[in-house]
Design a protein around this motif. Sequence first.
Motif, PDB file in Angstrom:
ATOM      1  N   ILE A   8       0.838  -1.196   0.000  1.00 42.72           N
ATOM      2  CA  ILE A   8       0.000   0.000   0.000  1.00 42.72           C
ATOM      3  C   ILE A   8       0.878   1.254   0.000  1.00 42.72           C
ATOM      4  O   ILE A   8       0.669   2.182  -0.778  1.00 42.72           O
ATOM      5  CB  ILE A   8      -0.898   0.019   1.245  1.00 42.72           C
ATOM      6  CG1 ILE A   8      -1.735  -1.251   1.330  1.00 42.72           C
ATOM      7  CG2 ILE A   8      -1.767   1.256   1.256  1.00 42.72           C
ATOM      8  CD1 ILE A   8      -2.961  -1.258   0.507  1.00 42.72           C
ATOM      9  N   LEU A  19       1.261   4.113  -2.983  1.00 41.94           N
ATOM     10  CA  LEU A  19       1.100   5.552  -2.772  1.00 41.94           C
ATOM     11  C   LEU A  19       2.301   6.309  -3.309  1.00 41.94           C
ATOM     12  O   LEU A  19       2.180   7.322  -3.990  1.00 41.94           O
ATOM     13  CB  LEU A  19       0.926   5.826  -1.272  1.00 41.94           C
ATOM     14  CG  LEU A  19       0.691   7.270  -0.888  1.00 41.94           C
ATOM     15  CD1 LEU A  19      -0.563   7.805  -1.559  1.00 41.94           C
ATOM     16  CD2 LEU A  19       0.594   7.427   0.617  1.00 41.94           C
ATOM     17  N   ASN A  27      -8.280   9.446  -2.509  1.00 40.47           N
ATOM     18  CA  ASN A  27      -7.391   8.382  -2.953  1.00 40.47           C
ATOM     19  C   ASN A  27      -7.448   7.201  -1.971  1.00 40.47           C
ATOM     20  O   ASN A  27      -7.012   7.311  -0.836  1.00 40.47           O
ATOM     21  CB  ASN A  27      -5.973   8.940  -3.041  1.00 40.47           C
ATOM     22  CG  ASN A  27      -4.986   7.927  -3.535  1.00 40.47           C
ATOM     23  OD1 ASN A  27      -5.126   6.743  -3.269  1.00 40.47           O
ATOM     24  ND2 ASN A  27      -3.986   8.381  -4.258  1.00 40.47           N
ATOM     25  N   PRO A  28      -7.989   6.081  -2.438  1.00 35.56           N
ATOM     26  CA  PRO A  28      -8.182   4.948  -1.536  1.00 35.56           C
ATOM     27  C   PRO A  28      -6.859   4.356  -1.049  1.00 35.56           C
ATOM     28  O   PRO A  28      -6.790   3.803   0.039  1.00 35.56           O
ATOM     29  CB  PRO A  28      -8.915   3.921  -2.395  1.00 35.56           C
ATOM     30  CG  PRO A  28      -9.309   4.617  -3.638  1.00 35.56           C
ATOM     31  CD  PRO A  28      -8.402   5.780  -3.799  1.00 35.56           C
ATOM     32  N   ILE A  29      -5.835   4.516  -1.850  1.00 37.30           N
ATOM     33  CA  ILE A  29      -4.530   3.987  -1.457  1.00 37.30           C
ATOM     34  C   ILE A  29      -4.014   4.748  -0.234  1.00 37.30           C
ATOM     35  O   ILE A  29      -3.570   4.160   0.749  1.00 37.30           O
ATOM     36  CB  ILE A  29      -3.518   4.162  -2.609  1.00 37.30           C
ATOM     37  CG1 ILE A  29      -4.037   3.480  -3.873  1.00 37.30           C
ATOM     38  CG2 ILE A  29      -2.170   3.614  -2.200  1.00 37.30           C
ATOM     39  CD1 ILE A  29      -3.801   2.031  -3.963  1.00 37.30           C
ATOM     40  N   ALA A  30      -4.118   6.066  -0.310  1.00 35.92           N
ATOM     41  CA  ALA A  30      -3.664   6.882   0.819  1.00 35.92           C
ATOM     42  C   ALA A  30      -4.488   6.560   2.061  1.00 35.92           C
ATOM     43  O   ALA A  30      -3.955   6.482   3.171  1.00 35.92           O
ATOM     44  CB  ALA A  30      -3.791   8.362   0.470  1.00 35.92           C
ATOM     45  N   SER A  70      -5.968   3.729   2.712  1.00 30.98           N
ATOM     46  CA  SER A  70      -5.584   2.418   3.214  1.00 30.98           C
ATOM     47  C   SER A  70      -4.341   2.518   4.079  1.00 30.98           C
ATOM     48  O   SER A  70      -4.233   1.900   5.124  1.00 30.98           O
ATOM     49  CB  SER A  70      -5.300   1.465   2.051  1.00 30.98           C
ATOM     50  OG  SER A  70      -6.466   1.197   1.330  1.00 30.98           O
ATOM     51  N   LEU A  71      -3.407   3.312   3.611  1.00 29.56           N
ATOM     52  CA  LEU A  71      -2.156   3.465   4.355  1.00 29.56           C
ATOM     53  C   LEU A  71      -2.420   4.076   5.723  1.00 29.56           C
ATOM     54  O   LEU A  71      -1.915   3.627   6.740  1.00 29.56           O
ATOM     55  CB  LEU A  71      -1.198   4.349   3.563  1.00 29.56           C
ATOM     56  CG  LEU A  71       0.173   4.566   4.200  1.00 29.56           C
ATOM     57  CD1 LEU A  71       0.878   3.235   4.403  1.00 29.56           C
ATOM     58  CD2 LEU A  71       1.022   5.491   3.354  1.00 29.56           C
ATOM     59  N   ARG A 120      -4.976   1.872   7.850  1.00 29.10           N
ATOM     60  CA  ARG A 120      -4.545   0.482   7.992  1.00 29.10           C
ATOM     61  C   ARG A 120      -5.644  -0.506   7.646  1.00 29.10           C
ATOM     62  O   ARG A 120      -5.796  -1.541   8.282  1.00 29.10           O
ATOM     63  CB  ARG A 120      -4.046   0.217   9.407  1.00 29.10           C
ATOM     64  CG  ARG A 120      -2.708   0.858   9.623  1.00 29.10           C
ATOM     65  CD  ARG A 120      -2.620   1.569  10.903  1.00 29.10           C
ATOM     66  NE  ARG A 120      -1.208   1.714  11.232  1.00 29.10           N
ATOM     67  CZ  ARG A 120      -0.566   0.844  11.976  1.00 29.10           C
ATOM     68  NH1 ARG A 120      -1.174  -0.194  12.450  1.00 29.10           N
ATOM     69  NH2 ARG A 120       0.712   1.030  12.230  1.00 29.10           N
ATOM     70  N   SER A 129      -8.256  -1.630   3.996  1.00 30.00           N
ATOM     71  CA  SER A 129      -8.372  -1.389   2.565  1.00 30.00           C
ATOM     72  C   SER A 129      -9.800  -1.462   2.038  1.00 30.00           C
ATOM     73  O   SER A 129     -10.046  -1.178   0.886  1.00 30.00           O
ATOM     74  CB  SER A 129      -7.530  -2.428   1.825  1.00 30.00           C
ATOM     75  OG  SER A 129      -7.980  -3.723   2.177  1.00 30.00           O
ATOM     76  N   ASN A 146     -14.975  -4.027  -1.639  1.00 30.52           N
ATOM     77  CA  ASN A 146     -14.834  -4.685  -2.922  1.00 30.52           C
ATOM     78  C   ASN A 146     -14.048  -5.967  -2.726  1.00 30.52           C
ATOM     79  O   ASN A 146     -13.418  -6.172  -1.689  1.00 30.52           O
ATOM     80  CB  ASN A 146     -14.182  -3.783  -3.970  1.00 30.52           C
ATOM     81  CG  ASN A 146     -12.706  -3.759  -3.851  1.00 30.52           C
ATOM     82  OD1 ASN A 146     -12.171  -3.613  -2.767  1.00 30.52           O
ATOM     83  ND2 ASN A 146     -12.022  -3.916  -4.963  1.00 30.52           N
ATOM     84  N   ALA A 156      -2.995 -11.141   1.920  1.00 28.43           N
ATOM     85  CA  ALA A 156      -2.738 -10.641   3.265  1.00 28.43           C
ATOM     86  C   ALA A 156      -1.762  -9.476   3.233  1.00 28.43           C
ATOM     87  O   ALA A 156      -1.949  -8.476   3.930  1.00 28.43           O
ATOM     88  CB  ALA A 156      -2.193 -11.770   4.135  1.00 28.43           C
ATOM     89  N   SER A 157      -0.741  -9.590   2.411  1.00 27.33           N
ATOM     90  CA  SER A 157       0.253  -8.518   2.366  1.00 27.33           C
ATOM     91  C   SER A 157      -0.305  -7.277   1.690  1.00 27.33           C
ATOM     92  O   SER A 157       0.178  -6.179   1.880  1.00 27.33           O
ATOM     93  CB  SER A 157       1.508  -8.985   1.643  1.00 27.33           C
ATOM     94  OG  SER A 157       1.363  -8.834   0.258  1.00 27.33           O
ATOM     95  N   ARG A 158      -1.307  -7.465   0.874  1.00 24.55           N
ATOM     96  CA  ARG A 158      -1.950  -6.313   0.259  1.00 24.55           C
ATOM     97  C   ARG A 158      -3.034  -5.765   1.167  1.00 24.55           C
ATOM     98  O   ARG A 158      -3.902  -5.008   0.752  1.00 24.55           O
ATOM     99  CB  ARG A 158      -2.582  -6.677  -1.087  1.00 24.55           C
ATOM    100  CG  ARG A 158      -1.605  -6.670  -2.239  1.00 24.55           C
ATOM    101  CD  ARG A 158      -2.261  -6.211  -3.518  1.00 24.55           C
ATOM    102  NE  ARG A 158      -2.374  -4.769  -3.564  1.00 24.55           N
ATOM    103  CZ  ARG A 158      -1.400  -3.951  -3.910  1.00 24.55           C
ATOM    104  NH1 ARG A 158      -0.240  -4.407  -4.253  1.00 24.55           N
ATOM    105  NH2 ARG A 158      -1.601  -2.664  -3.926  1.00 24.55           N
ATOM    106  N   SER A 159      -2.984  -6.206   2.421  1.00 21.74           N
ATOM    107  CA  SER A 159      -3.885  -5.657   3.424  1.00 21.74           C
ATOM    108  C   SER A 159      -5.346  -5.811   3.117  1.00 21.74           C
ATOM    109  O   SER A 159      -6.114  -4.870   3.243  1.00 21.74           O
ATOM    110  CB  SER A 159      -3.608  -4.166   3.653  1.00 21.74           C
ATOM    111  OG  SER A 159      -2.275  -3.958   3.910  1.00 21.74           O
ATOM    112  N   VAL A 160      -5.765  -6.989   2.701  1.00 19.86           N
ATOM    113  CA  VAL A 160      -7.202  -7.188   2.674  1.00 19.86           C
ATOM    114  C   VAL A 160      -7.679  -7.165   4.115  1.00 19.86           C
ATOM    115  O   VAL A 160      -6.948  -7.513   5.034  1.00 19.86           O
ATOM    116  CB  VAL A 160      -7.615  -8.516   2.002  1.00 19.86           C
ATOM    117  CG1 VAL A 160      -7.365  -8.473   0.518  1.00 19.86           C
ATOM    118  CG2 VAL A 160      -6.918  -9.692   2.645  1.00 19.86           C
TER     119      VAL A 160
END
Lengths: 341, 341
Positions: A54, A58, B52-55, B57-58, B61, B63, B95, B116-120
């Motif tokens: 993530i 960014l 921005n969903p990425i920001a 998520s970061l 913590r 997603s 989603n 998991a690493s992509r933070s689902v």
Amino acid sequence: MRFNTVTIKDIAKALGLSTSTISRALRGGYEISEETKKIVTAYAEKINYHPNPIALSLKERRSYSIGIVVCEIANNFYSQAIDGMESVAYTAGYNVTITQSHERFDREVLNVEHLASRSVDGLLISLSSESSDVSYLKNLHNQGLPIVLFDRVTDEIDTHKVIADNFKGAFDATEYLIQLGHKKISHFTSSAHLSVTGERLEGYKAALKKYDIPFNTDYIKYCELGGSNQEEIDKATKEILALKECPDAIFFAQDKLSAGCLHAIKKIAPDYFSGIKIAGFTNSTVVDLFNPPITAIRQPAFEMGQAAMELLIQLIESKKPVTEFETRVLHTELIINNPNQ
Amino acid sequence: MRFNTVTIKDIAKALGLSTSTISRALRGGYEISEETKKIVTAYAEKINYHPNPIALSLKERRSYSIGIVVCEIANNFYSQAIDGMESVAYTAGYNVTITQSHERFDREVLNVEHLASRSVDGLLISLSSESSDVSYLKNLHNQGLPIVLFDRVTDEIDTHKVIADNFKGAFDATEYLIQLGHKKISHFTSSAHLSVTGERLEGYKAALKKYDIPFNTDYIKYCELGGSNQEEIDKATKEILALKECPDAIFFAQDKLSAGCLHAIKKIAPDYFSGIKIAGFTNSTVVDLFNPPITAIRQPAFEMGQAAMELLIQLIESKKPVTEFETRVLHTELIINNPNQ
DNA sequence: ATTGTTGTCGGGAACGATTGCGTGAATATT
DNA sequence: AATATTCACGCAATCGTTCCCGACAACAAT
């Protein structure tokens, strides 16, 4: 993951180094001594460090993920195509997000915008049967989102495309039926503004013409919903069965239409079953078990998926803007399924 | 997206305000005047701002995306289950990312770790036929990743589970075959360490017992690869056909096995086709068109998907750690398909 | 006139990682 | 011995957003 997510900072603190050193050591920066690199990588390994994707997304403004939009994954053609896409994507270090439009325009738009806003690096899409206006896609494409169209494409968007040779597939199937002695061949197809609909219809017409069989519009049935609605198919089936020159063969442009029509015939006129000959586009692995058997026009779905993904990744990773686009046309295969025994 | 991505800063600059004010105005913070809010929202609307969903998520913590792992999407049961999951997820603002294990353990691990690493925020999984060791999943679960198991579950992990009543489904199907007069009923199933395999085998056994039919191990065929390998099925088919007490009915535990076995019989002993009676677990919509027809045990796949997703979201959004877990068991349905006509 | 409220807003750190630039030390060069 | 070069590493900005702390008015209460 959510709990003790280990970061580069943890390593830095534990080793008494700065985060920049850790970062560079981990990705092999030339400015870090071999000794430090070893210590860092060993420790990272030990505490099972993985860079946070993530945070990377960014920073790098890209996600290494690719969006796929199809109408239904419960369709062998699409699931096979997706398999092909996945195989290419994974080896190239991308992961994919699969979404379904369920043949609805609003769902398609929703999915695409969701994917785009989640910063997918590119998009692979086969249009829904409702999608006649693709301006929303065009906008995204103009803004710089790499897109590759496959299967159901549009001329509106100037980009790579991957399709099957729908004309020839339809021609072959129709010709096959004609050579069996059929002259009254109906054609069930989906929404008229789909690219595949036109191409397949033209192939059908061309085969008729070659054998001097007149084209009869009564034999053409457009099922706008593409098979997702059984009533629509029932209605079309009743209509052709009621014709005074009732067809003795049917050519289907879509997988779901053939199954749906067979269900309809079984329900409406079961005695009609034995005589009718059927051919249709399908990537099902079980149509040879059907009664009556279905002659299948099989698309190289896996290969189409691969090709589409390859072109997309090429587009994504290209340094300079791509202006030359190609349309790949893959051959279909006619699989003749004779009656059992 | 990639190009002129409009951020909160752009709005701040254009309006001569700070980013914090914009952020608060947009999410309706109490500390911002109505007037400013109006100006900000209007301008955001105008330039088509989307956070921005990425920001996010970061920062947060999480997603708002959920990972799904199944063995094959080209299986009606799973694609229907996924439809159910999607329907719940989308209305709850999540989603989904769909991945396939293709019945391979290594692919499953890869997919899960990638997700998991992509933070689902959570995981929905049906185990692959190769997965006997689920410690990797257990670790993730212990680290706090919310997981709901469905279809193919394991006792190793203490969490919510959603399954079909496999015992009763198998019992009903076997009883149906018995009531038709069959006594020599073979059972094709998949990998022995799958939960569904055991449950379905027990149901089969129980039905035999009820009618005092002896259990014959020669009739049980384990296809470890679960139907993805035709040779395995061919071999099993040959073996039962070679028995001196050759079965006159087969009960299949998996969708792919029934189709695979029919293909095998067609190839090896086509004359055997007419007599044999077949029942099997399948969510296909076309088995009624098969010859011979297949009696189907249908699982409520869509509902299972919905239930699994509901439980998962509940888990994700729960404030306090959940310690009480439930296993939902949904009823199967026996769909009798008589021969055509 | 001083203090306390309330209403609005800005500064800046934080999320995790990368990277241009700077810095100090060791070594090499003249 | 003085200067230049190389090595090994740290500082701080950056990505887009949120949110904790102020800050500074205007106004009310004392």
